[in-house]
Design an enzyme around this catalytic site. Sequence first.
Site, short mmCIF file in Angstrom:
data_model
loop_
_atom_site.label_atom_id
_atom_site.label_comp_id
_atom_site.label_asym_id
_atom_site.label_seq_id
_atom_site.Cartn_x
_atom_site.Cartn_y
_atom_site.Cartn_z
N TYR A 60 -3.60 -11.55 -16.52
CA TYR A 60 -4.65 -11.23 -17.48
C TYR A 60 -5.33 -9.92 -17.11
CZ TYR A 60 -4.12 -16.23 -18.53
OH TYR A 60 -3.61 -17.47 -18.84
N HIS A 144 3.16 -19.83 -13.38
CA HIS A 144 2.82 -19.22 -14.66
C HIS A 144 4.07 -18.79 -15.42
CE1 HIS A 144 -0.11 -16.23 -16.84
NE2 HIS A 144 0.26 -17.25 -17.59
#
Length: 334
Positions: A60, A144
Site C-alpha cells: 500500500y 499477501h
Amino acid sequence: MRTQLRTRTLGRGSVEVTSLGLGAAGIAGLYSEVPEEQAHATVHAAWDAGIRYFDTAPHYGIGHSERRLGAALRGRPRAEYTVSTKVGRRLEPTDAGGDDLANGFAVPATHRRVWDFSADGIRRTLDASLERLGLDRVDVVYLHDPDDHAEEAFREGYPVLEKLRAEGVVGAIGAGMNQAGMLTRFLRDTDVDVVLCAGRYTLLDQGALTDLLPAAEERGTSVVIGGAFNSGLLADPKPGARYNYRPARPELLDRALALRAAADRHGTTLRAAALAFCAAHPAVAAVLVGARSPHEVHDCATQFTADVPASLWQELRETGLLPTEAPVPSEESA
C-alpha cells in the site's frame, strides 16, 4: 463520537479485533493523493470512533501506509489496538522516478515490489514493516496475494509464519486475497488463525459463501472481510464507479442501483446494508473499511452501527438480489 463495536477473537488464539477495522490502503494515496496530515487525521478519527483494528501492507503506497499508520498510532497504548500487515512483496529502492499510479497509488515511485514468499524473504519483509511502523511487534501477519505463487507460499511462506507465531513474534497468522478458492485451501490444509477475503463476500458477490465461510466455521477459523463496497460501487453506485479496482460493467451498476433503490424504500442506505451483510455471517470477525478522510471514517462508523430493517433483507431475497442461504443480521442476532 465513539461507537459501540463488539470485539472478536481470531480463531482459537488470543488476538482480538474490533468488528469494524480500518484498512489503511486509502491513507497511502490509493487512486489519488492523500496529504500526510489527512492520513493521520483519518487514523485519529477511526480511534475516536472506537476502531481498534488497523490493517496495512508494504504494497500500500510502497511503504507509505505502514509509515503513516505507525506515526498516527504513536503514543496510543500498544495493548489497546491490533495491527495486521502482510508479507510476500519485498520493497527494493529504485531510482526510476515517476509515480506509482500504475500500481494504484499516487506516491513517488521510490521503491519497486518484488514477489518473495521464501522464508528469508518473509522475515526480511516483516523486519522492514516493523521499522516503518515503529513497532516491536505486529499482531497479525497475512501472506499477501499468493495467487501465482502457491507452491512457494505453501512450501516456505506458511511454515515460517507458523514459526514466527510459535516464537511469539506475531500473535496470529493467515492469508489475504481477492479470491475464495485458495483461501479455502489455507483453511483446510494449514493451521491459520484467520483469512482476509477481499471483495468475495458482498451484496454483489457471495463467492465465499459456497466453500470458504463454511470451512471457516467448521475449523473454528476467523474471516476478515475486506472490499465490502467492492472498490466503491456499493458505496456510491454511478457511472464510472469502480468494481474490483476497475470501472464497473453496466450490468453490475444496474444491480447496485437496484440494491440502493431497495435500501431507500426501507429507510436505510446501501452503505449500511453492505456493511451489515458482511458482518452478519457468524464466521466473520471483522469488516475492514478503506476510509481516506475523517469524514469517510465517521460515515462508515455510523453506517456500520445503523439498524437495517429486516424487511429489506426479505425484499432482496424475494427479488433475487440476495441468495436465501446467505445469513442476514436479523437472523444472526436472533
